[in-house]
Scaffold this active site. Structure first.
Site, mmCIF file in Angstrom:
data_model
loop_
_atom_site.group_PDB
_atom_site.id
_atom_site.type_symbol
_atom_site.label_atom_id
_atom_site.label_comp_id
_atom_site.label_asym_id
_atom_site.label_seq_id
_atom_site.Cartn_x
_atom_site.Cartn_y
_atom_site.Cartn_z
ATOM 1 N N ASP A 84 -2.050 23.837 -8.061
ATOM 2 C CA ASP A 84 -2.373 22.829 -9.072
ATOM 3 C C ASP A 84 -1.602 23.204 -10.335
ATOM 4 O OD1 ASP A 84 -3.506 21.324 -11.145
ATOM 5 O OD2 ASP A 84 -5.514 21.349 -10.253
ATOM 6 N N LYS A 99 -2.874 13.922 -16.924
ATOM 7 C CA LYS A 99 -2.804 14.789 -18.097
ATOM 8 C C LYS A 99 -1.444 14.611 -18.797
ATOM 9 C CE LYS A 99 -6.792 15.821 -16.596
ATOM 10 N NZ LYS A 99 -7.165 16.874 -15.669
ATOM 11 N N ARG A 120 0.818 -1.211 0.000
ATOM 12 C CA ARG A 120 0.000 0.000 0.000
ATOM 13 C C ARG A 120 0.850 1.259 0.000
ATOM 14 N NH1 ARG A 120 -3.152 -0.668 4.515
ATOM 15 N NH2 ARG A 120 -1.738 0.659 5.655
ATOM 16 N N TYR A 167 -9.822 24.157 -10.762
ATOM 17 C CA TYR A 167 -10.528 22.974 -11.302
ATOM 18 C C TYR A 167 -11.859 22.791 -10.576
ATOM 19 C CZ TYR A 167 -11.069 17.964 -12.381
ATOM 20 O OH TYR A 167 -11.531 16.743 -12.781
HETATM 21 C C1 LIG Z 1 -8.048 16.736 -14.509
HETATM 22 C C2 LIG Z 1 -7.644 17.753 -13.521
HETATM 23 C C3 LIG Z 1 -7.607 17.467 -12.161
HETATM 24 C C4 LIG Z 1 -8.072 16.149 -11.605
HETATM 25 O O1 LIG Z 1 -7.290 15.088 -12.043
HETATM 26 P P1 LIG Z 1 -7.915 13.619 -12.146
HETATM 27 O O2 LIG Z 1 -6.711 12.779 -12.341
HETATM 28 O O3 LIG Z 1 -8.871 13.638 -13.294
HETATM 29 O O4 LIG Z 1 -8.598 13.345 -10.843
HETATM 30 C C5 LIG Z 1 -7.167 18.445 -11.295
HETATM 31 N N1 LIG Z 1 -6.771 19.647 -11.742
HETATM 32 C C6 LIG Z 1 -6.786 19.956 -13.042
HETATM 33 C C7 LIG Z 1 -6.351 21.302 -13.469
HETATM 34 C C8 LIG Z 1 -7.242 19.030 -13.973
HETATM 35 O O5 LIG Z 1 -7.296 19.373 -15.259
#
Ligand SMILES: *Cc1c(COP(=O)(O)O)cnc(C)c1O
Length: 399
Positions: free
Chosen positions: A189, A214, A64, A117
């Protein structure tokens, strides 16, 4: 291993992307770190078991907490972010939720940028609220004015610059300076730029977060979140991740690490195609405004120029008002190269209608025209613009 680390720290980032997190000669010469599946890890001696119990064991201790496959990814992202440590998590959203859960407790207050987001609001308004943590959303352009919103019980500021829907930039160093004086953590982020183009920790942030889903993964085939931080904050995050039982499966760690090997070449192409498509849209008579921070006509272009080394392939376009739903559907539904779907950062182009007016709460969204979020993929540019030309032709035919 320490020898390898010393070499890595002197490398240019393009070399580091290739070299970090792997040690072929410790693994039969195989180029990539292998995928180790494990729950149980065996300790050869009582002394080794005791070292796991007191936290000094260098290798994996339990599935884990990650096998060496996760450790390879975490070491690589930490080095790219200029952080002591990183932690791999099951999604970007899990990485955000973990940050909020780690640095707040009942009675605390957090500040969240209005352009962050959208689903972060589920974490704040549903989860954190339930545990007695209050959220104030703020104007992404607030800068050092954020001090006016800081309270004695404020513990965390959450920023996203540029926001991945409407692309306002925030002055992270100005916000971080106010936070630092008051012992408030700043999380950023950084999914849009990835550490290849921006390193939040170098600009005053405490926690750098990426939806590795992404650009790190880069192929639209895995969910990954990563947090990078210096040692004390990392220990707090690691402890709370353990409390919650968060774990990123080794196959997904492998895919993220494999994606990182080509991050530089992919991002350069995403950037070039993104800027060229932005220019294409800017010249279309149907378009009211293109929102791309790397264009001189973006209101926050100076901030992007000051802090970022490049731009990714994600930006927005506002159409002139008055396009009917049918005409718009004719535009989207015949597209051959631009897919319509959530997420972005893969090799393929995407076009998504978005509705910022439904998300914003601190600064209302006032544009009347439809907003399209574009992800420029790696395809040939003239094929992409041809696909869009055909789309605009259909739009007019149904107008
Ligand atoms: C997609 C995204 C997230 C969340 O990521 P996931 O892997 O889909 O949970 C957070 N912040 C931004 C800017 C995003 O584009």
């Amino acid at each position: 291993m320490t020898g390898a680390k010393r070499r890595n720290s002197k490398r240019h980032v393009d070399t580091a992307l290739v070299e970090l997190g792997r040690d072929p000669h410790a693994n039969h010469g195989v180029v990539n770190p292998p995928v180790y599946h494990a729950s149980t890890i065996l300790f050869p001696t009582l002394a080794a078991l005791e070292s796991a119990e007191n936290g000094t064991h260098p290798g994996p201790t339990y599935g884990r907490r990650g096998t060496t496959t996760a450790q390879a990814l975490e070491q690589t992202v930490a080095a790219l972010d200029g952080a002591d440590k990183a932690i791999a998590l099951p999604s970007g959203k899990a990485a955000m939720a973990l940050t909020f859960a780690t640095f707040t407790r009942a009675g605390d207050h957090v500040l969240v940028s209005d352009n962050a987001y959208g689903p972060v609001r589920m974490i704040c308004n549903d989860l954190m609220e339930k545990f007695g943590v209050e959220t104030t959303y703020f104007d992404p352009h607030i800068g050092s004015g954020i001090s006016k919103l800081m309270r004695p019980n404020t513990r965390l500021v959450w920023c996203e610059s540029p926001g991945s829907l409407t692309f306002e930039m925030s002055d992270i160093p100005a916000i971080a300076a106010e936070a630092r004086q008051r012992g408030i953590k700043v999380g950023v982020d950084n999914s849009w730029a990835s550490p290849y183009y921006y390193k939040p920790l170098d600009h005053g942030a405490d926690i750098a977060m990426q939806a590795g889903t992404k650009y790190l993964v880069g192929h639209s085939d895995a969910m990954v979140g990563v947090l990078s931080a210096q040692m004390d904050d990392f220990k707090s995050l690691r402890h709370m991740a353990d409390a919650l039982g968060y774990h990123l499966a080794p196959d997904d760690c492998y895919l993220a690490l494999r994606g990182i090997r080509t991050l530089s070449v992919r991002l350069e192409r995403h950037q070039a195609n993104g800027l060229a498509l932005a220019e294409y849209f800017a010249k279309r008579p149907e378009v009211a405004r293109v929102i791309h921070p790397a264009r001189p006509d973006h209101p926050d272009h100076a901030l992007w120029q000051r802090d970022f080394k490049g731009a990714s392939g994600l930006f927005a376009v506002v159409l002139k008002p008055g396009v009917s739903h049918n005409a718009f559907a004719a535009f989207t539904d015949g597209l051959e190269l631009f897919g319509m779907g959530y997420s972005w950062g893969g090799y393929e182009s995407l076009l998504l209608p978005v509705r910022p007016e439904k998300i914003r709460s601190a600064v209302p969204w006032r544009e009347e025209g439809k907003v399209l979020r574009i992800h420029a993929g790696l395809e040939d540019l003239s094929d992409l613009t041809h696909d869009l030309d055909m789309g605009f032709d259909r739009l007019h035919a149904h107008g």
